[in-house]
Structure formats: structure tokens, C-alpha cells
Write a protein that holds these residues in place. Structure first.
Motif, PDB file in Angstrom:
ATOM      1  N   ALA A 159       0.784  -1.156   0.077  1.00 16.47           N
ATOM      2  CA  ALA A 159      -0.213   0.015  -0.031  1.00 16.47           C
ATOM      3  C   ALA A 159       0.920   1.098   0.101  1.00 16.47           C
ATOM      4  O   ALA A 159       0.536   2.396  -0.660  1.00 16.47           O
ATOM      5  N   THR A 160       1.908   1.131   0.593  1.00 17.42           N
ATOM      6  CA  THR A 160       2.927   2.343   0.661  1.00 17.42           C
ATOM      7  C   THR A 160       3.162   2.833  -0.811  1.00 17.42           C
ATOM      8  O   THR A 160       3.262   3.839  -1.081  1.00 17.42           O
ATOM      9  N   ALA A 179      -7.199   6.736   7.087  1.00 17.25           N
ATOM     10  CA  ALA A 179      -7.027   5.398   7.520  1.00 17.25           C
ATOM     11  C   ALA A 179      -7.982   4.810   8.065  1.00 17.25           C
ATOM     12  O   ALA A 179      -8.283   5.220   9.179  1.00 17.25           O
ATOM     13  N   THR A 227      -4.279  -3.879   1.124  1.00 14.70           N
ATOM     14  CA  THR A 227      -2.881  -4.639   0.971  1.00 14.70           C
ATOM     15  C   THR A 227      -3.220  -6.236   1.257  1.00 14.70           C
ATOM     16  O   THR A 227      -4.164  -6.400   1.982  1.00 14.70           O
ATOM     17  N   LYS A 265      -1.228  -7.391   5.586  1.00 13.49           N
ATOM     18  CA  LYS A 265      -1.859  -7.515   6.938  1.00 13.49           C
ATOM     19  C   LYS A 265      -2.579  -9.110   7.058  1.00 13.49           C
ATOM     20  O   LYS A 265      -1.860 -10.072   7.361  1.00 13.49           O
ATOM     21  N   ARG A 300       5.523  -7.758  -0.448  1.00 13.96           N
ATOM     22  CA  ARG A 300       5.190  -6.241  -0.670  1.00 13.96           C
ATOM     23  C   ARG A 300       4.217  -6.340  -1.920  1.00 13.96           C
ATOM     24  O   ARG A 300       4.629  -6.287  -3.088  1.00 13.96           O
TER      25      ARG A 300
HETATM   26  C1  LIG Z   1      -2.671   2.404   7.463  1.00 17.65           C
HETATM   27  C2  LIG Z   1      -1.680   1.546   6.814  1.00 17.65           C
HETATM   28  N1  LIG Z   1      -1.620   1.882   5.418  1.00 17.65           N
HETATM   29  C3  LIG Z   1      -0.532   1.121   4.971  1.00 17.65           C
HETATM   30  C4  LIG Z   1       0.153   0.231   5.337  1.00 17.65           C
HETATM   31  C5  LIG Z   1       1.385  -0.439   4.624  1.00 17.65           C
HETATM   32  O1  LIG Z   1       1.006  -1.416   3.933  1.00 17.65           O
HETATM   33  P1  LIG Z   1       2.133  -2.304   3.099  1.00 17.65           P
HETATM   34  O2  LIG Z   1       2.955  -3.063   3.921  1.00 17.65           O
HETATM   35  O3  LIG Z   1       1.066  -2.710   2.013  1.00 17.65           O
HETATM   36  O4  LIG Z   1       2.997  -1.152   2.305  1.00 17.65           O
HETATM   37  C6  LIG Z   1       0.281   0.154   6.767  1.00 17.65           C
HETATM   38  C7  LIG Z   1       1.424  -0.854   7.609  1.00 17.65           C
HETATM   39  O5  LIG Z   1       1.839  -0.535   8.469  1.00 17.65           O
HETATM   40  C8  LIG Z   1      -0.443   0.822   7.415  1.00 17.65           C
HETATM   41  O6  LIG Z   1      -0.886   0.859   8.702  1.00 17.65           O
END
Ligand SMILES: Cc1ncc(COP(=O)(O)O)c(C=O)c1O
Length: 398
Positions: free
Chosen positions: A130-131, A198, A257, A260, A268
Motif C-alpha cells: 500500500a505504501t 486510514a 494490502t 496484513k 510487498r
Molecule cells: C494504515 C496503513 N496503511 C498502509 C500500510 C502499509 O501497508 P503495506 O505493507 O501494504 O505497504 C500500513 C502498515 O503499517 C498501515 O498501517
């Protein structure tokens, strides 16, 4: 120096980063390397203004530092149940083919996601987590001087992305540990480009529900892109959230994502759902091959494994039911969470508590002052953690 900064940074007034850069030039953060002066001249000034993202400490690091055999990480909201066995099988069978580049537009995974969410393939974009997706969104939409709205405390990456793009971060405090959507809406101006939400929120685990989102979106003008980051949505049990219903009506981008509940953080892989014109725009600024063939295969397999998903969700629900009364017994305040972590208040310095827990082999995430975020572990991890916490709290209060 001040004069140079003022000349170079007109247009950024209101942002704090020129001051951060100035502090750097004046020597506040110098490590004394021979490259120091050179890098000050060479680097993009924005780079000096960034507060880098702090990941949870790796298990191997803590083992080495404290000479521990076993360490439990409750700091990064990973799935202690591991990935789906179907994902492991898919990875195994794909390994001999990793000499090939991935299919950059992974049709199979997109088709499976499209079917699951009742959208078209063209409504989807993949990213390395998601990042990555969040960064692509900011790259596509945000110009220097634009305003980007997010909450505090929330996922720190939102503000870092704002800083990286030279935008002005408008930060709206949570209210009762939840996103204060009316206050966020009130901060929207003609310069606002993106609002990040979020849902559930990290670190508090709270949600805004369907009605709240609906009235928020009604008040948001069309020049604002609303990003719903739903990294933990699969854990929500108490209320319904259906942000996907809005993608055809507004510039709403829903980010998800596999890191989780699917337990694939190390691979990733994440994705976004939005109106197809928005997706086409985002695709213009994504890296070529920004996701791997292994990640595609594992993600596709985990979508088929309902049982792994249900088991993971159940483990977290039961974990929270176990932890809440334990926190009460230990005098630790907590926020009821709709995610796989709990935001707690120790009422004493959380970094001291977290350091003491590290020595006992538990990594948690200390945060603001006396607060911390604790990932819900497997049952035996939660029980061992509570024992360690009880010991640490009784020592610390001596
Ligand atoms: C609200 C939120 N968005 C995105 C992410 C990151 O997700 P990803 O591992 O898919 O980059 C996190 C991870 O801690 C998160 O807490």
C-alpha cells in the motif's frame, strides 16, 4: 543563508521544511562526515526536511543486541499465523521461473480482485505494498504548495509523502481517538489536493463508519482526491464500511494490502480500486514492474483461501478479548480496536517500558509520550507478553 533560502523557497510559505533545512545547514544534525558539506549542496533540499519512516525493529537485531534466543515482534501488525499454505505452494511452484519479468499488468490477479470487489480489471492498480500505491497517488496528483490533509496520530507515511512532494501538510488531530471528519472537511480549501483517511486508523484501531463517510464525501468538493487506506479492513467486525460504493461518484481511491491479514508483508503487494480514468492516470507514474511475479502468485492463492482469512480474523478477535481484561488488570488504558493491534496508554514513559520489554524479548511500538501500539499475537504470544508486561510494569513503578 537565510536570504538564499528565501529566494529559493518562495511558494512554500506555510510549510515548515525550509526551517528544517536551515537547521540542518546551521549544523544541528551533522554527523561530521567528509561528505557533509558536499551533500548539503547536492541534495534536493526537500530530502533534508523528511522525518524518515521508522519501521519496527527486526527480530534478528533485537536477538543480537540482547543475546536472546527467542523474540516476539508485536510492532508491525503482521499476521502471526503466517501466510496461507496455498500461497506457499504457489511460491514454490513459481520459483524456477523467476528468470522472467513479471506480467506487469497481472491479468489473473486483477481478474480475481475485480470479481471479488465487483468492479472491472480497469478499476485496479497493483503496487509493492500500500505504501507504493500511496506514493503513486501523491506523485500523480500533488504539486509543490498544494495542501494535503491527514489526521494525527495516523499512518506516518501520509505526512512523509506530503513532505516529499513539497506540499503543505494540514494535520487534524483525532477526536476521541477517531478521525474527526467534520474538522477535516472544514480544513479543505481551494489548494487542497488530497485527504488521507486510514480506516481502521493506525495506531488507534478506530473506524469511521458508512454514514460518517457518506456525509463527509457529500461535503468534499470535486477537486479533492479522497484516499481511503483500508489496510486493516478485513479485521473490522462491528460496523460496515463500503467506500468502494463511491468510486464511480467521486475521486475516491480505496487502498488495500496483502501485508496484513493475508500475511504477505515480506512480499510487498497491495492494490487500489478507483474509477478507470484515475487508474489510467496513476499508471503513468508507477515504476515499470513495480510488483513481482512471486507476489502476484501468492496474492492470487491467498484470495482463494477463505479459511486462512477466517482463522486469522478469529485469532485477532479472540486475542483482543483476552488482552482487554489483562490490560484492565494491569492498569493500562486501551482503545477498543477494529484492527489487529491495540493502542494503549501506560501512564508512564512508553519508551522506557518498550526498552524493558525488549530485554524480555518483546518488540512493541512506543509512540506519543505514554502510549504504544501493540500487535495482537498468537494466543501463546499474547499470554507470554502479558506476563512480561506485568513484570516490567511492577519494576518500573518501584
Ligand atoms: C494504515 C496503513 N496503511 C498502509 C500500510 C502499509 O501497508 P503495506 O505493507 O501494504 O505497504 C500500513 C502498515 O503499517 C498501515 O498501517
Amino acid at each position: 543563508v537565510k536570504g538564499v533560502l528565501e529566494n529559493n523557497f518562495t511558494g512554500y510559505s506555510g510549510s515548515t521544511w525550509p526551517q528544517v533545512y536551515l537547521n540542518h545547514l546551521l549544523g544541528e544534525e551533522h554527523g561530521g562526515s567528509k561528505f557533509q558539506g558536499l551533500l548539503q549542496l547536492l541534495a534536493n533540499p526537500i530530502t533534508w526536511s523528511i522525518n524518515p519512516y521508522q519501521p519496527g525493529r527486526p527480530i534478528s537485531d533485537v536477538k543480537r543486541e540482547f543475546g536472546l534466543e527467542a523474540v516476539t515482534k508485536l510492532a508491525s501488525n503482521e499476521n502471526p499465523a503466517g501466510p496461507s499454505p496455498l500461497a506457499l505452494e504457489a511460491l514454490q511452484s513459481l520459483l524456477p521461473q523467476i528468470n522472467f519479468y513479471p506480467d506487469d499488468n497481472d491479468l489473473e490477479l486483477k481478474e480475481a480482485l475485480a470479481e471479488k470487489f465487483n468492479v472491472e480489471r480497469e478499476n485496479l492498480i497493483l503496487g509493492h505494498g500500500a505504501t507504493d500505491i500511496l506514493e503513486i497517488i501523491v506523485r500523480a496528483f500533488v504539486c509543490p504548495g498544494d495542501e494535503v490533509i491527514s489526521a494525527h496520530p495516523s499512518f506516518p507515511w501520509f505526512q512523509i509523502l506530503g513532505q516529499m512532494s513539497g506540499a503543505i501538510n494540514i494535520v487534524v488531530p483525532l477526536r476521541d481517538d477517531r478521525h474527526d471528519l467534520p474538522a477535516m472537511a472544514a480544513k479543505i480549501t481551494s489548494n487542497t489536493k488530497v485527504v488521507f483517511i486510514a480506516n481502521p486508523n493506525n495506531p488507534t484501531g478506530t473506524i469511521v463508519d458508512r454514514d460518517e463517510i457518506c456525509s463527509f464525501l457529500r461535503s468534499v468538493p470535486d477537486h479533492v482526491v479522497v484516499v481511503m487506506d483500508e489496510a486493516y479492513i478485513e479485521y473490522v467486525t462491528r460496523k460496515e464500511i463500503d467506500s468502494l460504493a463511491y468510486i464511480s461518484q467521486k475521486p475516491v481511491i480505496v487502498v488495500r494490502t496483502f501485508s496484513k491479514i493475508a500475511g504477505l508483508a515480506g512480499l510487498r503487494i497491495g492494490f487500489a480500486v478507483a474509477e478507470r480514468e484515475i487508474i489510467r492516470l496513476l499508471e503513468r507514474v508507477k515504476q515499470p514492474f513495480n510488483t513481482t511475479a512471486l507476489a502476484h502468485a501468492a496474492a492470487l492463492a491467498s484470495l482463494q483461501d477463505r479459511e486462512h482469512l477466517e482463522r486469522s480474523r478469529q485469532m485477532v478477535t479472540e486475542g483482543k478479548q483476552y488482552l482487554y481484561p489483562q490490560f484492565e488488570r494491569l492498569g493500562v488504558d486501551y482503545v477498543r480496536s477494529e484492527a489487529n493491534f491495540v493502542f494503549v496508554d501506560f501512564h508512564q514513559d512508553s519508551h522506557t517500558i518498550a526498552d524493558a520489554l525488549l530485554r524480555q524479548g518483546f518488540i512493541i511500538r512506543p509512540m506519543l509520550d505514554s502510549c504504544a501500539r501493540i500487535t495482537v499475537g498468537a494466543p501463546e504470544q499474547n499470554a507470554a507478553f502479558v506476563t512480561a508486561l506485568a513484570e516490567v510494569l511492577s519494576e518500573e513503578s518501584l
